[in-house]
Design a protein around this motif. Sequence first.
Motif, PDB file in Angstrom:
ATOM      1  N   TYR A 191       0.852  -1.188   0.000  1.00  0.00           N
ATOM      2  CA  TYR A 191       0.000   0.000   0.000  1.00  0.00           C
ATOM      3  C   TYR A 191       0.891   1.241   0.000  1.00  0.00           C
ATOM      4  N   LEU A 192       0.605   2.192  -0.855  1.00  0.00           N
ATOM      5  CA  LEU A 192       1.485   3.338  -1.072  1.00  0.00           C
ATOM      6  C   LEU A 192       1.458   4.369   0.046  1.00  0.00           C
ATOM      7  N   PHE A 193       0.324   4.541   0.697  1.00  0.00           N
ATOM      8  CA  PHE A 193       0.174   5.627   1.669  1.00  0.00           C
ATOM      9  C   PHE A 193      -0.060   5.073   3.075  1.00  0.00           C
ATOM     10  N   LYS A 194       0.932   4.369   3.581  1.00  0.00           N
ATOM     11  CA  LYS A 194       0.813   3.776   4.915  1.00  0.00           C
ATOM     12  C   LYS A 194       0.797   4.827   6.024  1.00  0.00           C
ATOM     13  N   GLY A 195       1.132   6.056   5.702  1.00  0.00           N
ATOM     14  CA  GLY A 195       1.080   7.139   6.678  1.00  0.00           C
ATOM     15  C   GLY A 195      -0.318   7.715   6.867  1.00  0.00           C
ATOM     16  N   ASN A 196      -1.280   7.211   6.108  1.00  0.00           N
ATOM     17  CA  ASN A 196      -2.648   7.714   6.216  1.00  0.00           C
ATOM     18  C   ASN A 196      -3.214   7.490   7.612  1.00  0.00           C
ATOM     19  N   TRP A 223      -2.080  15.774  15.241  1.00  0.00           N
ATOM     20  CA  TRP A 223      -0.662  15.912  14.898  1.00  0.00           C
ATOM     21  C   TRP A 223      -0.373  14.912  13.780  1.00  0.00           C
ATOM     22  N   ILE A 224       0.057  15.417  12.642  1.00  0.00           N
ATOM     23  CA  ILE A 224       0.345  14.576  11.484  1.00  0.00           C
ATOM     24  C   ILE A 224       1.826  14.672  11.161  1.00  0.00           C
ATOM     25  N   GLU A 225       2.435  13.531  10.920  1.00  0.00           N
ATOM     26  CA  GLU A 225       3.835  13.512  10.510  1.00  0.00           C
ATOM     27  C   GLU A 225       3.906  12.994   9.079  1.00  0.00           C
ATOM     28  N   LEU A 226       4.443  13.810   8.183  1.00  0.00           N
ATOM     29  CA  LEU A 226       4.594  13.412   6.783  1.00  0.00           C
ATOM     30  C   LEU A 226       5.788  12.470   6.653  1.00  0.00           C
ATOM     31  N   GLY A 229       8.970   5.654   6.879  1.00  0.00           N
ATOM     32  CA  GLY A 229       9.019   6.770   5.939  1.00  0.00           C
ATOM     33  C   GLY A 229       7.853   6.841   4.979  1.00  0.00           C
ATOM     34  N   HIS A 230       6.777   6.119   5.254  1.00  0.00           N
ATOM     35  CA  HIS A 230       5.617   6.143   4.354  1.00  0.00           C
ATOM     36  C   HIS A 230       4.844   7.443   4.505  1.00  0.00           C
ATOM     37  N   GLY A 231       4.318   7.934   3.385  1.00  0.00           N
ATOM     38  CA  GLY A 231       3.636   9.213   3.362  1.00  0.00           C
ATOM     39  C   GLY A 231       2.129   9.115   3.467  1.00  0.00           C
ATOM     40  N   LEU A 232       1.516  10.292   3.497  1.00  0.00           N
ATOM     41  CA  LEU A 232       0.062  10.453   3.510  1.00  0.00           C
ATOM     42  C   LEU A 232      -0.399  10.805   2.106  1.00  0.00           C
ATOM     43  N   SER A 233      -1.580  10.337   1.745  1.00  0.00           N
ATOM     44  CA  SER A 233      -2.163  10.774   0.482  1.00  0.00           C
ATOM     45  C   SER A 233      -2.762  12.162   0.685  1.00  0.00           C
ATOM     46  N   TYR A 234      -2.834  12.936  -0.370  1.00  0.00           N
ATOM     47  CA  TYR A 234      -3.448  14.255  -0.266  1.00  0.00           C
ATOM     48  C   TYR A 234      -4.941  14.111   0.027  1.00  0.00           C
ATOM     49  N   GLU A 235      -5.560  13.106  -0.562  1.00  0.00           N
ATOM     50  CA  GLU A 235      -6.983  12.861  -0.310  1.00  0.00           C
ATOM     51  C   GLU A 235      -7.232  12.636   1.185  1.00  0.00           C
ATOM     52  N   ASN A 236      -6.388  11.831   1.836  1.00  0.00           N
ATOM     53  CA  ASN A 236      -6.521  11.575   3.271  1.00  0.00           C
ATOM     54  C   ASN A 236      -6.273  12.853   4.061  1.00  0.00           C
ATOM     55  N   LEU A 237      -5.272  13.612   3.670  1.00  0.00           N
ATOM     56  CA  LEU A 237      -4.950  14.853   4.365  1.00  0.00           C
ATOM     57  C   LEU A 237      -6.112  15.849   4.302  1.00  0.00           C
ATOM     58  N   LYS A 238      -6.759  15.975   3.154  1.00  0.00           N
ATOM     59  CA  LYS A 238      -7.911  16.884   3.028  1.00  0.00           C
ATOM     60  C   LYS A 238      -9.047  16.437   3.946  1.00  0.00           C
ATOM     61  N   LYS A 239      -9.269  15.144   4.066  1.00  0.00           N
ATOM     62  CA  LYS A 239     -10.336  14.642   4.941  1.00  0.00           C
ATOM     63  C   LYS A 239      -9.982  14.869   6.411  1.00  0.00           C
ATOM     64  N   ILE A 240      -8.709  14.759   6.736  1.00  0.00           N
ATOM     65  CA  ILE A 240      -8.254  15.069   8.097  1.00  0.00           C
ATOM     66  C   ILE A 240      -8.532  16.542   8.393  1.00  0.00           C
ATOM     67  N   LYS A 241      -8.207  17.413   7.441  1.00  0.00           N
ATOM     68  CA  LYS A 241      -8.451  18.843   7.607  1.00  0.00           C
ATOM     69  C   LYS A 241      -9.940  19.117   7.787  1.00  0.00           C
TER      70      LYS A 241
END
Length: 186
Positions: A35-40, A60-63, A70-82
């Motif tokens: 899975y690409l966005f394990k930081g979600n 608190w979100i860590e990119l 070192g896995h990142g967040l998807s932008y889609e997930n970040l917008k929903k968090i916001k």
Amino acid sequence: MSNKTFSTTQYHQNLNGAKIVSVHSEESEDFSSFYLFKGNVDLIKLERELYSAEGNALIWIELCSNYIGGHGLSYENLKKIKDLSLKFNVSLVMDATRILENAILIKKYEMPEISINSIVKKITSCADYLVMSLKKDFLCSSGGLISCRNKEDYLVLSDYQITHGGEISGYEKSLISIGLEVVSLS
């Protein structure tokens, strides 16, 4: 509430009286997953925790969190968090130390038509507060950044910086500029 922050961050948050609730995705613990966005963040878990939060809460979100490889967040997930932070009137604090890595991942898999610089702007626009070490993605030998949207907090941070901190050197500023320029060519 966080997505598996690094151990030293957790230590300092605990030291200052914070109760840390992890709302990381299940994929972040599956080492065999591709899975690409394990930081979600698990949005259902986050919303449940926000409903039951007592006192001062924040997200608190860590990119590209070191804690989960070192896995990142998807932008889609970040917008929903916001969106959830706005719904519950809590601040979204972002550790953007690895923002360039996360932006590259988003460009490759979510927004190939958008520049890295534009993606960085989209990511940072979600944060109410942003903290960042400049020693990682920006290759500086020292230094960091704290930013906020709230004028009163800005004034407090500015006073603190004057009395306790210092400005980064011109050389360090040029490294940041070069780093942004190189990444924008990606």
